[in-house]
Design a protein around this motif. Structure first.
Motif, short mmCIF file in Angstrom:
data_model
loop_
_atom_site.label_atom_id
_atom_site.label_comp_id
_atom_site.label_asym_id
_atom_site.label_seq_id
_atom_site.Cartn_x
_atom_site.Cartn_y
_atom_site.Cartn_z
N ASP A 128 35.10 42.81 44.01
CA ASP A 128 36.24 42.93 43.09
C ASP A 128 37.55 42.63 43.80
OD1 ASP A 128 35.84 45.44 44.53
OD2 ASP A 128 37.41 46.28 43.25
N ALA A 131 37.78 38.91 43.97
CA ALA A 131 38.07 38.37 42.65
C ALA A 131 39.54 38.53 42.29
CB ALA A 131 37.19 39.07 41.60
N SER A 134 41.57 36.00 44.60
CA SER A 134 41.20 34.59 44.71
C SER A 134 42.23 33.65 44.09
CB SER A 134 39.83 34.36 44.08
OG SER A 134 39.84 34.69 42.70
N THR A 159 32.79 32.23 49.51
CA THR A 159 33.75 32.40 48.43
C THR A 159 34.26 31.06 47.93
OG1 THR A 159 34.44 34.56 49.30
CG2 THR A 159 35.94 33.46 47.77
#
Length: 219
Positions: A128, A131, A134, A159
């Motif tokens: 998380d 995320a 990113s 990633t």
């Protein structure tokens, strides 16, 4: 722990000796109206995840904002968290030597990380956290539009490439991220723990430079 002297780029093997290339599907992103000042301010004030409660500083990235090369690591460590700059500890010293081996300086490249805040005790970042963070890296990439990305370590590589493949299977291939070629290499922190692996890192650096040189020649 000392840092060994790396070979010069004149010792790089011929392109025909390079590992086999393979291309991974890239990620397309919508055009952005970002600018560096806006993006850096967003990162500095980010509270998207709980890492904001334990950080001392965000680590936005540093270097040439018009660089041909973008270096992407995992995340800040203790020294980076204290100084707000990427790769400033022992691993940073080794990264400087690695770049010098292919005739680059830190001023020639832009250095960033997958996440902008240090995880407690230098643990791996959680899914998380990656995320939430990113989008910042994607937007940095859009602003720079690098001709080559060097992904350092498993987390950075997995990633960027959206894969669970181990690092060993990702090395020696040309992948793509949002139309930029990506070459995967060992993280300097790993190399400091496992010194014999430096020879493999030299292979990765040589391959990255060969790929960049070939792409430049094809333009």
């Amino acid at each position: 722990m000392g840092i060994d002297v790396w070979l010069s780029r004149t010792s790089i093997p011929a392109a025909s000796e390079s590992p086999t290339e393979a291309v991974i599907d890239h990620i397309d992103l919508a055009p952005s109206l970002d600018n560096w000042t806006l993006l850096e301010a967003e990162v500095a004030n980010c509270q998207k995840c709980t890492l904001c409660t334990t950080r001392k500083n965000t680590v936005f990235g540093s270097g040439n904002q018009q660089a041909d090369w973008m270096i992407v690591g995992e995340g800040p460590g203790q020294h980076e968290d204290e100084q707000g700059l990427p790769f400033v500890g022992n691993a940073g010293g080794l990264l400087t030597e690695m770049l010098r081996a292919i005739s680059l300086t830190r001023e020639d490249v832009f250095i960033a990380n997958i996440i902008k805040c240090r995880p407690p005790n230098n643990r791996d970042p959680h899914a998380d956290e990656i995320a939430h963070c990113s989008d910042y890296l994607y937007r940095q990439h859009q602003l720079i539009q690098p001709k080559m990305i060097l992904a350092l370590g498993r987390i950075a590589a997995q990633t960027l490439l959206k894969t669970n493949e181990p690092l060993a299977k990702l090395r020696g291939k040309v992948h793509t991220f949002n139309n930029s070629p990506v070459v995967v290499a060992y993280h300097p922190a790993y190399l400091l723990r496992f010194l014999p692996e430096k020879s493999k890192a030299w292979v990765d650096l040589s391959f990255a430079l060969q790929t960049f040189t070939k792409l430049e020649g094809d333009l």
